[in-house]
Design an enzyme around this catalytic site. Structure first.
Site, mmCIF file in Angstrom:
data_model
loop_
_atom_site.group_PDB
_atom_site.id
_atom_site.type_symbol
_atom_site.label_atom_id
_atom_site.label_comp_id
_atom_site.label_asym_id
_atom_site.label_seq_id
_atom_site.Cartn_x
_atom_site.Cartn_y
_atom_site.Cartn_z
ATOM 1 N N CYS A 89 10.297 3.726 -8.967
ATOM 2 C CA CYS A 89 9.720 4.272 -7.515
ATOM 3 C C CYS A 89 8.943 5.690 -7.880
ATOM 4 C CB CYS A 89 11.043 4.744 -6.930
ATOM 5 S SG CYS A 89 10.676 5.383 -5.149
ATOM 6 N N LEU A 90 7.600 5.418 -7.001
ATOM 7 C CA LEU A 90 6.673 6.566 -7.316
ATOM 8 C C LEU A 90 7.395 7.714 -6.901
ATOM 9 C CD1 LEU A 90 3.684 4.671 -5.863
ATOM 10 C CD2 LEU A 90 4.213 5.185 -8.179
ATOM 11 N N HIS A 108 13.477 -2.459 -1.092
ATOM 12 C CA HIS A 108 13.299 -1.089 -1.576
ATOM 13 C C HIS A 108 12.462 -0.240 -0.674
ATOM 14 C CE1 HIS A 108 12.386 1.661 -5.081
ATOM 15 N NE2 HIS A 108 11.484 2.326 -4.185
ATOM 16 N N GLU A 109 11.357 -0.945 -0.062
ATOM 17 C CA GLU A 109 10.436 -0.201 0.812
ATOM 18 C C GLU A 109 11.005 -0.127 2.102
ATOM 19 O OE1 GLU A 109 8.150 1.305 -0.762
ATOM 20 O OE2 GLU A 109 8.106 -0.244 -2.367
ATOM 21 N N GLY A 152 4.466 -1.042 -4.223
ATOM 22 C CA GLY A 152 4.947 -0.985 -2.849
ATOM 23 C C GLY A 152 5.022 0.464 -2.474
ATOM 24 N N HIS A 181 13.361 2.708 2.112
ATOM 25 C CA HIS A 181 12.604 4.099 2.268
ATOM 26 C C HIS A 181 12.148 4.515 3.562
ATOM 27 C CE1 HIS A 181 11.310 5.422 -1.825
ATOM 28 N NE2 HIS A 181 10.804 4.495 -2.169
ATOM 29 N N GLN A 203 7.000 8.121 1.823
ATOM 30 C CA GLN A 203 6.633 8.492 0.516
ATOM 31 C C GLN A 203 5.176 9.168 0.418
ATOM 32 O OE1 GLN A 203 7.353 4.406 -1.332
ATOM 33 N NE2 GLN A 203 8.000 6.041 -3.128
HETATM 34 ZN ZN LIG Z 1 10.347 3.823 -3.929
#
Ligand SMILES: [Zn+2]
Length: 176
Positions: free
Chosen positions: A90-91, A132-133, A48, A136, A53
């Site tokens: 998470c990236l 999660h997304e 995701g 963000h 991000q």
């Molecule tokens: Zn993340």
């Protein structure tokens, strides 16, 4: 896989801590941003990705599961039930895994890449990824959802991530 000029922004860069703006019109520009986000996510091996991000302050997310690709505009959760614990990565927090409590089911409303309204009922890991997304794009990193115990465990790695991000930002400032 297409090339992209976008890069992953890491904690605590400001864009990750800001609420993203609503998309007014789903047009070609938005569709090509979603495509670029998807490419970046594949390159980085994520499941995701939220627009901030990738350095874009708009309410866009991309999620890919084994059998489905979601490219969503203005997603929001309208209802949640139950609870689930899942170890998330998470990236924007390279190398950090946190066991986080989320809702087991989440109902999401969004627009698709054609601008049509979608209603999704998500469950289990997929519901975790959506939460999660969507966190963000509201400016919330997953560290903020972790229990105190998880935060303490994460502290050494979190410090490394913050140092690396600051070093990276200094380098970019010098270049420009
Ligand atoms: Zn993340």
């Amino acid at each position: 896989m297409k090339k992209t000029k976008l890069r992953i922004h890491t904690w605590p860069e400001k864009i990750l801590r800001c609420r993203c703006r609503e998309v007014k019109e789903v047009n070609e520009e938005i569709r090509s941003l979603l495509d670029e986000m998807h490419s970046l996510m594949l390159i980085k091996g994520g499941v995701g990705l939220a627009a901030n991000q990738a350095g874009i302050g708009l309410r866009l997310i991309v999620i890919e599961t084994e059998d489905r690709l979601f490219k969503l505009v203005n997603p929001r959760i309208v209802k949640r039930t139950g609870k689930i614990y899942f170890k998330e990565g998470c990236l924007s927090f390279p190398g950090l895994e946190l066991n986080i409590k989320r809702s087991h089911k989440a109902w999401v409303i969004a627009l698709d890449e054609k601008g049509e309204k979608l209603e999704l009922e998500t469950e289990g890991i997929l519901a975790v990824v959506f939460q999660h997304e969507i966190d963000h794009i509201n400016g919330t990193g997953f560290i903020e959802r972790a229990s105190l115990r998880e935060k303490i465990k994460a502290y050494p790695q979190l410090r490394k991530i913050i140092r690396r991000t600051k070093r990276e930002l200094r380098k970019q400032r010098k270049k420009s």
